[in-house]
Design an enzyme around this catalytic site. Structure first.
Site, short mmCIF file in Angstrom:
data_model
loop_
_atom_site.label_atom_id
_atom_site.label_comp_id
_atom_site.label_asym_id
_atom_site.label_seq_id
_atom_site.Cartn_x
_atom_site.Cartn_y
_atom_site.Cartn_z
N THR A 275 39.65 36.80 53.25
CA THR A 275 38.83 36.00 52.33
C THR A 275 37.83 35.18 53.16
O THR A 275 38.19 34.61 54.18
CB THR A 275 39.70 35.06 51.46
OG1 THR A 275 40.61 35.88 50.72
CG2 THR A 275 38.86 34.27 50.47
N PHE A 277 35.38 32.02 53.32
CA PHE A 277 35.20 30.70 52.70
C PHE A 277 33.89 30.09 53.21
O PHE A 277 33.49 30.34 54.35
CB PHE A 277 36.35 29.76 53.11
CG PHE A 277 37.69 30.15 52.54
CD1 PHE A 277 38.44 31.17 53.10
CD2 PHE A 277 38.22 29.48 51.45
CE1 PHE A 277 39.68 31.53 52.58
CE2 PHE A 277 39.46 29.82 50.92
CZ PHE A 277 40.18 30.86 51.49
O1 LIG Z 1 45.16 30.39 45.46
C1 LIG Z 1 44.94 30.11 46.63
O2 LIG Z 1 45.84 29.93 47.45
C2 LIG Z 1 43.55 30.00 47.08
O3 LIG Z 1 43.32 29.39 48.10
C3 LIG Z 1 42.49 30.71 46.30
C4 LIG Z 1 42.20 32.12 46.77
C5 LIG Z 1 40.88 32.64 46.09
O4 LIG Z 1 40.27 31.97 45.30
O5 LIG Z 1 40.51 33.78 46.41
C6 LIG Z 1 41.95 32.11 48.22
C7 LIG Z 1 42.34 33.13 49.01
C8 LIG Z 1 42.99 34.33 48.47
O6 LIG Z 1 41.98 35.29 48.36
C9 LIG Z 1 43.58 34.10 47.13
C10 LIG Z 1 43.25 33.04 46.39
#
Ligand SMILES: O=C(O)C(=O)C[C@]1(C(=O)O)C=C[C@@H](O)C=C1
Length: 392
Positions: A275, A277
């Site tokens: 992911t 950010f």
């Molecule tokens: O729910 C979490 O733990 C988050 O940090 C959010 C979140 C997102 O929004 O994509 C962050 C990383 C992962 O991809 C899954 C969920």
């Protein structure tokens, strides 16, 4: 770790009571390899590109006549905005300190509760920071804008689940700047209370992105899915409610924090689950060229054949690589009537978010945006920031 702080969107913002902090200031004028520009010029250039929804055909003609090479001379391009006291004050492109001199740790808002991946991303982006949980993405944006925190770290896209559209929309609605990016490898676990086996589970709770990233595995196990605000909140709920038929998809850190058992590890559909950010601040950084930089912009175009092709060509012509393109509905004007009034048809109207591999300190990037500005109906630079190369 954060104290019992939880920022909500409701008017009653609850905070742990720490004071506000100021960002690092830079000396002016500054020099960067390839060219130099004083702070006033940079600020004017950035501000004129930061939020220009004023591109009229008349001024386009003037712009064409002036020519791109006059970028750093006084010209109609930047004359409009260079003396405004409202311009964003650029920060430095050198890594920001993670503590404010002699003061408290940098406070970084993230969406979720303790143990969320976003908290880990905040800590990766700003080691030794104080992560501040927020219930929603909007609350994190607002917390930065209102000086309740110093930065926000929010997910924007995932290698399996795709874009987090809400944050694209919020980037435009709020006035924050992208000052960096951080990529996080996401390893999901199936969590349950102690004594509960996989066979006992009927459903699983998690963030919609996490559920999407584990689609195949969860279907194979035969669990129904329920969306919840974040992965760690799912784990917390399962633990606090002592649920026996419900599991959570979350991190091993969440399992540790909420005292759950890990039934399965690495349940995401592909081991390369990353992911990305964004690191957001009230002020932009001064882009550099000493390391790979990326720039994020958003623009809209007139309707017509080949207009998007033309927009993307401003980058291709200058050998600028695009890393992402995302289109979102232009919400305040979602439909546009056809130019041919007899035709009566309406088009969907879009905003295009583009990330390209160049720094705003590079002339080719500035020229590309000057070029794009000639025919874009709206253009805003969301930020120019160092590429996170830790996962390459
Ligand atoms: O729910 C979490 O733990 C988050 O940090 C959010 C979140 C997102 O929004 O994509 C962050 C990383 C992962 O991809 C899954 C969920």
């Amino acid at each position: 770790m954060a104290t019992a702080t939880y920022i909500t969107r409701s008017p009653a913002v609850t905070l742990s009571g720490k004071g506000t902090v100021s960002d690092q200031k830079t000396a002016s004028p500054f020099k960067i390899p390839q060219f130099s520009m004083n702070r006033r010029r940079f600020t004017a250039l950035f501000a004129s590109l930061h939020n220009d929804n004023n591109t009229s055909n008349g001024s386009n003609k003037i712009r064409k006549a002036v020519g791109l090479e006059k970028l750093f001379e006084d010209s109609p391009y930047d004359a409009v905005s260079k003396d405004s006291s409202l311009h964003p004050r650029p920060l430095t492109s050198t890594p920001l300190p993670n503590t404010i001199s002699d003061g408290p740790r940098l406070r970084v808002a993230y969406q979720g509760v303790r143990g969320a991946y976003s908290e880990a991303a905040a800590e990766k982006a700003y080691p030794n920071c104080e992560p501040v949980p927020c219930d929603q993405f909007d609350a994190a944006f607002e917390a930065v804008e209102k000086w309740l925190v110093d930065r926000a770290v929010l997910p924007i896209e995932n290698s399996l689940g795709g874009s987090i559209h809400r944050n694209y929309d919020l980037l435009l609605r709020h006035n924050l700047h992208i000052v960096g990016e951080v990529k996080l490898a996401v390893h999901h676990c199936l969590l349950a209370n102690h004594g509960v086996r996989v066979e006992d589970l009927k459903r699983v709770l998690s963030h919609p992105q996490a559920l999407a990233q584990c689609e195949y595995t969860l279907t194979k196990i035969g669990l129904s899915r329920e969306a919840i605000d974040d992965t760690a909140l799912a784990a917390k709920h399962v633990a606090f409610e002592k649920l026996k038929d419900t599991g959570a998809v979350a991190s091993s850190m969440a399992a540790k924090i909420y005292g759950l058992n890990i039934l399965a590890e690495n349940i995401q559909d592909d081991c390369d689950n990353v992911t990305r950010f964004l690191m957001l601040a009230r002020e932009p950084i001064i882009p550099g060229v000493e390391k790979p930089f990326k720039t994020s912009i958003v623009f809209s175009l007139e309707e017509g054949p080949g207009v998007l092709f033309k927009a993307l060509a401003v980058f291709a012509l200058r050998q600028i690589n695009l890393t992402k393109i995302e289109s979102r509905p232009l919400r305040n004007q979602p439909l546009r009537a056809s130019d041919d009034s007899n035709n009566g048809s309406k088009y969907f109207d879009y905003l295009f978010y583009v990330d390209f591999e160049a720094s705003m300190a590079e002339e080719r990037a500035q020229n590309a945006l000057r070029h794009l500005k000639e025919f874009a109906t709206f253009l805003r630079v969301l930020g120019s920031y160092a590429v996170d190369t830790t996962m390459l």
